[in-house]
Scaffold this active site. Structure first.
Site, short mmCIF file in Angstrom:
data_model
loop_
_atom_site.label_atom_id
_atom_site.label_comp_id
_atom_site.label_asym_id
_atom_site.label_seq_id
_atom_site.Cartn_x
_atom_site.Cartn_y
_atom_site.Cartn_z
CE LYS A 137 4.03 -26.44 13.58
NZ LYS A 137 3.04 -25.52 13.03
CD GLN A 181 2.87 -22.02 11.66
OE1 GLN A 181 3.26 -23.17 11.61
NE2 GLN A 181 2.43 -21.48 12.79
CG ASP A 204 -3.14 -28.47 12.70
OD1 ASP A 204 -2.37 -28.81 13.61
OD2 ASP A 204 -3.02 -27.39 12.08
#
Lengths: 377, 377
Positions: A137, A181, A204
């Protein structure tokens, strides 16, 4: 190209809502013994040494799963195109295009208002797979000009410590997106932690308020979850019509299946959701003009399940043992590519299909967030 | 019983998300000329003087709507039972049972902790139909022992005034549920007003956070919207299995279709959602073991759409002109009862099916809220 039949060891991932992993790790599982050391996921293991069909009706789809669908051991978009009748939906290329578009927008924004989007990632514990995803990422952020911030906390950290870091990022004007995460250490309540991310920075898109708005007509979610957003983006980029089409989503996870179904419905598809309790899933799947599969079962969708001319989006990324590969495994989708690509009109390969789109959509959501927060168009 | 074919004047309600009416008024429309004075709903009018099929493909389902499905002019659960093979799902009786259960619970709660549930209703403007719905809710509250509070505001009130009243109810410990009767005057932003209701008192269950939780596995909504909750409750009370069944929901409104589909999926049905953009809806409907129809189109679902043995839940309450009735109209469902009841194994009548369940579920949600707020089990 030589086709090899592989003997597989299966790890069946039941994509439950209780432990979704974050962005890029979603639906990825490993069944290579070497890699098993890396994982502590709560998934069910079904093992056989013979390449025969395995029934996993007790937990998963009440159907027979073929684990050894013939396919090339090294599958790339270009290679498979020569062997199949279906157009290959090249997610790698589309994701690259999107990253380039994002980079252009970020430059324009920086020049116009002096703002650079920022993505914060919180990593708790020392899982190597999680560390890899976070690293990927960061790399992706760098490549488009998004600032990335990272907090690494020890496995023994408290929930409160994690939430404190989230709060700081919530208040930090240079951060426009926050990712925690997953999975978190088992002593933490995932829902508590995720709920601490303010909805304006929930890139997200998993906040129930976002999902609710996604489900409701006339409402707009702040963010659409990355993987299903990537699936629909692929259809758009390939000019595949959705409106009025029959669509079947296989799998109903919170992170892919359910939001994918909601997105298809928002685009006026007629949607059916097939899941582990569905009887005769192939009968329903066979009616679909568009199939999105997100169950994490290697080669579950056979060629015979596919209506001629259908468009297939394969979210599954399932490693199966492959002694011929230097890594000892190779990745296959939920859809038996070899068979289905002869029937479909278009299909995503695995890898190189939906996978690269997830991070591209994360970057897209982070840019979107920065634009919204700074009212930049 | 004499069957009469009726000449109908149709008002086609497009059950859009933009202007849902509240609880009991949902999906109810009137096509009787006398009654039209009562309504200022933004619905499309399709009128004919002849009882011939009318195609309304431009706005609604791209199918032919029969407005004169033969049926008895006065339909009650008992009467129709004699004429059909299907079991009649008697919503009126079930709703009565539920109210009695609620009354018992309220007495128990009052005796144990001295708390009586309270429902507040805010009515803006002088629509007669809205006043009727509010009156019916008040009566229902009285019948089970729920305290009801009512605020009536002039049509000319400001959004701020309405929100101020909501805020007071939010802070009022004797109020456990707040309903804003819809539609609101056009100068108000419905979304702003509804968002002012705190989620703990959103007994309508329409808050996007509730809908999001309804959609997500592993999450629980605080409240389930009343009408779809009533549909599922009917299935439960009649011991109709849902798990593993094929279910088709016709209509995708925020207030019925969409949440009904989410509820069926939570119960492990395999769900397809048919809507105005669906091609050949009858083909999909014909596969269903369970049909929930919520579109507001009289007699749209013909007997030929129904799989033998299917269970039919008809949410539509559509008035069609009936010169033989003292009121000048009668109510029919979305499902052509006369035809479908000969094919189905069970069916809800209209009226007397889902209709009475909606208010019962509103009372149930209010009791649930009071129990939760006061931690009473």
């Amino acid at each position: 190209m030589a086709l090899t039949k592989m003997t597989s060891t299966i790890i069946f991932t039941h994509t439950s809502s209780s432990s979704p992993s974050s962005s890029t790790s979603r639906l990825i599982c490993f069944n290579n013994t070497k890699l098993q050391k890396l994982q502590k996921l709560t998934i069910s293991h079904y093992r056989r040494s013979n390449p025969v069909p395995i029934s996993i009706s007790s937990r998963g789809f009440s159907t027979t799963i073929i684990t050894h669908c013939s396919s090339s051991s090294s599958t790339t978009a270009t290679q498979v195109n020569n062997e199949t009748s279906a157009n290959v939906i090249d997610g790698k290329r589309v994701a690259k295009d999107i990253r380039e578009e994002i980079a252009v927008e970020i430059t324009r924004m920086k020049e116009a208002i002096g703002i650079v989007p920022g993505l914060a990632v919180i990593l708790v514990g020392d899982r190597k797979d999680s560390a890899t995803y976070v690293r990927n990422k960061k790399k992706a952020c760098d490549s488009v000009g998004i600032n990335s911030y990272e907090v690494r906390l020890a496995e023994s950290s408290t929930e409160e410590e994690v939430i404190n870091h989230i709060s700081k990022f919530n208040d930090d004007a240079s951060v426009h997106g926050i990712l925690v995460q997953l999975p978190l250490p088992s002593h933490m309540d995932e829902q508590n932690v995720l709920n601490a991310v303010c909805i304006e920075k929930d890139v997200d898109g998993f906040h129930p308020l976002n999902i609710g708005r996604l489900a409701m007509r006339g409402r707009e979610p702040l963010f659409v979850p990355c993987t299903p957003k990537g699936c629909i983006e692929l259809l758009h980029r390939y000019d595949i019509p959705i409106k009025g089409k029959r669509a079947v989503v296989i799998g109903r996870s919170n992170i892919v299946g359910m939001p994918a179904a909601l997105l298809l419905q928002r685009e006026d598809a007629t949607v059916s959701i097939v899941h582990s309790r569905t009887k005769n899933p192939e009968e329903i799947v066979r009616q679909a003009d568009i199939i999105i599969s997100a169950v994490g079962q290697p080669n579950m969708v056979r060629g015979s399940w596919v209506k001629p001319g259908a468009v297939l989006i394969d979210v599954g990324i399932n490693p199966v043992e492959d002694q011929g590969s230097p890594r000892g495994y190779r990745l296959v989708g939920d859809i038996c590519y070899e068979e289905a690509s002869k029937v479909a009109s278009a299909i995503t390969p695995v890898p190189g299909g939906v996978g690269p789109m997830t991070i591209a959509m994360l970057l897209s959501n982070t840019l979107l967030s920065a634009k919204r927060i700074h009212n930049f168009r």
